[in-house]
Scaffold this active site. Structure first.
Site, PDB file in Angstrom:
ATOM      1  N   LYS A 192      87.660  32.029  99.383  1.00  0.00           N
ATOM      2  CA  LYS A 192      86.449  32.817  99.634  1.00  0.00           C
ATOM      3  C   LYS A 192      85.330  32.418  98.680  1.00  0.00           C
ATOM      4  O   LYS A 192      84.147  32.410  99.057  1.00  0.00           O
ATOM      5  CB  LYS A 192      86.769  34.316  99.482  1.00  0.00           C
ATOM      6  CG  LYS A 192      85.560  35.250  99.629  1.00  0.00           C
ATOM      7  CD  LYS A 192      84.835  35.078 100.953  1.00  0.00           C
ATOM      8  CE  LYS A 192      83.919  36.232 101.311  1.00  0.00           C
ATOM      9  NZ  LYS A 192      82.994  36.687 100.290  1.00  0.00           N
ATOM     10  N   GLU A 199      78.011  28.940 101.627  1.00  0.00           N
ATOM     11  CA  GLU A 199      77.000  29.863 102.162  1.00  0.00           C
ATOM     12  C   GLU A 199      75.667  29.682 101.441  1.00  0.00           C
ATOM     13  O   GLU A 199      74.606  29.646 102.077  1.00  0.00           O
ATOM     14  CB  GLU A 199      77.520  31.289 101.995  1.00  0.00           C
ATOM     15  CG  GLU A 199      76.601  32.394 102.459  1.00  0.00           C
ATOM     16  CD  GLU A 199      77.207  33.734 102.097  1.00  0.00           C
ATOM     17  OE1 GLU A 199      76.661  34.416 101.199  1.00  0.00           O
ATOM     18  OE2 GLU A 199      78.247  34.110 102.679  1.00  0.00           O
TER      19      GLU A 199
END
Length: 328
Positions: A192, A199
């Site tokens: 993550k 991102e």
């Protein structure tokens, strides 16, 4: 299954609601009494403390911690570790640093308990769309928790299946549903962490591109080379069949359709730590990460000198996670 959820903010509250929608029982606790009351109104059982929650869960219990990384999560996991019955499971679904997960897992094992780290993506839309999850922990424990993860995940949905995956050895079939068992404790948050680093890079690419589009009306250019480009229309057309379409572009289109100048946003862009941790990991591994590093530094720079692209970054962060800008 019955699960206690500690932290009922934007993500924790929606995780609890999605679980209840799929028939699971939730005991909820938050320092914000209004958040607890709202969840009780949707069918949860209220807890007033960790001690109170333990009395309302079965032993061994399942605890899901959904708090900010750092001290809030650390103190809560420590308290659960001190009070939980042997065999209990502590799930950290926040954005903790993966090395902290490794340490906490050892601490809980010493007390006869289990630790599972769940990197959770989905933002404020997770209740409706489902949550993408990257999970670290013991295989038997993760499989036992599978009904919880399957309820939270988006499922197959309408996304075309990837050719060549079905039935292939070594590939986790749960990935198509929106969650994976990444490996041992810490691996879920590590995956993550890198997800969030990527991102940053994707968001910065969109931000810079739209800044260039907007700048085409600059007085620095010859008058016959100036174009007054409708940014909302560009974002919309790129959503439809373009090779750079994505959910982040969808959120950009939403923001630009409301206001092409993004006057709501100052462009003072925060970062929540994962970008820096990703760069730290790249340096430890001697892996070049040019784009991700530049994207992180662009956020640092945004707090000194704001551009239109910075406003779009703020708009995207608000769109997917409800993140507000750093106070001025």
């Amino acid at each position: 299954m019955k699960i206690g959820i500690i932290g009922l903010g934007r993500m924790g509250g929606n995780i609890a609601r999605r679980l209840m929608q799929h028939g699971h029982e939730v005991v909820g606790f938050d320092r914000d009494e209004k958040a607890v009351a709202a969840l009780v109104g949707d069918g949860a059982v209220a807890a007033t403390s960790i001690d109170d929650m333990r009395g309302k869960l079965a032993d061994p219990a399942i605890w899901w911690v959904m708090l900010p990384a750092g001290a809030p999560t650390e103190s809560t996991v420590q308290e659960i570790c001190d009070k939980a019955a042997k065999g209990s499971i502590v799930i950290d679904g926040g954005n903790s640093f993966y090395k902290d997960d490794i340490r906490r897992a050892k601490m809980l094992k010493d007390n006869g308990c289990h630790y599972v780290d769940v990197g959770t993506s989905g933002g404020v839309w997770g209740l409706e769309r489902g949550f993408c999850m990257m999970i670290g922990g013991e295989d038997a424990i993760v499989r036992m928790l599978d009904p919880i993860f399957e309820a939270l995940a988006p499922g197959l949905g309408t996304i075309p299946r990837t050719a060549g995956r079905e039935g292939k050895d070594g590939l986790d079939p749960r990935a198509e549903k929106g969650y994976i068992h990444a490996g041992p404790e810490g691996s879920g948050h590590f995956v993550k962490m890198v997800h969030n680093g990527i991102e940053y890079g994707l968001m910065e690419a969109y931000a810079e591109g739209f800044d260039i589009l907007k700048g085409k009306m600059s007085e620095k250019l010859p008058e016959d080379q100036r174009f007054d480009i409708n940014l909302a229309d560009v974002a919309e057309v790129w959503r439809r069949g373009s090779v750079i379409s994505s959910w982040l572009l969808d959120l950009s289109a939403l923001a630009l359709a409301k206001d092409q100048m993004l006057e709501q946003f100052s462009g003072n862009v925060a970062d929540s730590g994962e970008g820096q941790w990703t760069i730290d990991a790249a340096m430890e591994e001697a892996v070049p990460a040019n784009v991700l590093t530049a994207a992180l530094f662009a956020r640092y720079r945004s707090r000194v000198d704001h551009t239109f692209g910075d406003k779009l970054l703020s708009a995207m962060r608000y769109g997917f996670g409800g993140h507000v800008e750093i106070p001025q």
